[in-house]
Design an enzyme around this catalytic site. Sequence first.
Site, PDB file in Angstrom:
ATOM      1  N   ALA A  51     -19.163   3.941  -2.915  1.00 18.90           N
ATOM      2  CA  ALA A  51     -19.729   4.104  -4.254  1.00 18.90           C
ATOM      3  C   ALA A  51     -20.254   2.781  -4.809  1.00 18.90           C
ATOM      4  CB  ALA A  51     -18.672   4.700  -5.179  1.00 18.90           C
ATOM      5  N   ASP A 142     -12.496  -0.038  -1.771  1.00 18.63           N
ATOM      6  CA  ASP A 142     -11.721   0.881  -2.608  1.00 18.63           C
ATOM      7  C   ASP A 142     -10.218   0.618  -2.504  1.00 18.63           C
ATOM      8  OD1 ASP A 142     -11.126   1.776  -0.079  1.00 18.63           O
ATOM      9  OD2 ASP A 142     -11.844   3.826  -0.376  1.00 18.63           O
ATOM     10  N   CYS A 200      -8.513   7.896  -6.154  1.00 17.27           N
ATOM     11  CA  CYS A 200      -9.601   8.840  -6.368  1.00 17.27           C
ATOM     12  C   CYS A 200      -9.168  10.268  -6.062  1.00 17.27           C
ATOM     13  CB  CYS A 200     -10.814   8.451  -5.531  1.00 17.27           C
ATOM     14  SG  CYS A 200     -10.473   8.176  -3.798  1.00 17.27           S
ATOM     15  N   CYS A 260      -0.393 -20.136  -8.321  1.00 19.35           N
ATOM     16  CA  CYS A 260      -0.965 -19.180  -7.376  1.00 19.35           C
ATOM     17  C   CYS A 260      -0.756 -19.668  -5.940  1.00 19.35           C
ATOM     18  CB  CYS A 260      -2.450 -18.997  -7.646  1.00 19.35           C
ATOM     19  SG  CYS A 260      -3.269 -17.915  -6.461  1.00 19.35           S
TER      20      CYS A 260
END
Length: 358
Positions: A51, A142, A200, A260
């Site tokens: 997407a 994703d 999703c 970090c």
Amino acid sequence: MSEVTNNGRPHEAEAVDPLERYSRQTRFHALGMAGQRKLMRSRVTICGCGALGTVLANHLARAGVGFLRIVDRDFIETHNLQRQILFDEADVASNLPKAEAAARKVRAINSTIEVEPIVTDIDHTNILDLTADVDLILDGTDNFETRYLINDAAVKLGKPWIYGGVIGSEGQTMTILPGETPCLRCVVETAPPPGMAPTCETAGVLGPAVSVVASFEAIEAIKLLAGQFEALNRNLILIDVWDWTWRALKIAKLREKVNCPCCKGRQFDWLDGKEGSHTTTLCGRNAVQVAHRRPEPIDFAELSRNLGPAAQARFNNFMLRFQADGHEFTVFPDGRAIIKGTNDIAKAKTLYAQYLGN
């Protein structure tokens, strides 16, 4: 004066200004001709061409980015068409991998740029090769596992990258300049445990939400590649297109405040293969990807013969599909396979070994 044909159009031999197609873009004062020429010399890797990735590839091809490397492990299915804007039903029928189908569409959009499709899974063994020779890395993935891997590679190489993600109607994005802005692990130190965050499959995803977030990524890419660093976004942008809410979280000081392990400690846990799995369930697919790399490409014709007629195997240059034990197998030349019909990783590994070997 240029010669013209009877219909008033220039002869084919007449030279055409390559910048003419970008004339409306170059008239934008902040970009101009100088910025456009920088875009045309730029190189970008798009990690993932679903997407987000299809919108990114579309925008950057039309903007004239000179080289696009499109990397994706997956193939096209009908449910992708709702939001993955470069694909159509013919691509589904042709059994094309996303990277290859996207590259064909991008070449049709802009034949003056170079497009390199790579059908592979992005992992710690290849991420540096895929990104070392480009100016910018874009997130079209994703899952956070791949994003942490991109983050490690970008920080190690000192290359900018742009993060984006969408679920349901919500999306977020941030631009990361290693050594200057917070990296992804500064902001999100660890990914949510499996099953603890919406996917999703559970929350769905709206196509316009994807287009909004990917468009934010694309405009940041254009700014960065054109050298307009002062115009870059330095916040984490959160947007919900359904509720029409918008937030810009000021994160610039995080890099100094947090310890970090990646951008300060130079610990590249994903890049070193210490973190991340090589076999994963696929979001919303009831499928598992088994990554089992082989030194030589699989001979699809031989595999088809070995499987026998009951498997109903069919293949092209990019992948082979067959049916077995109530599951659909999609096998790629590099040895990866997507096994549809289960979310059980152990079962998927067993099926892989049974039909494809160890």
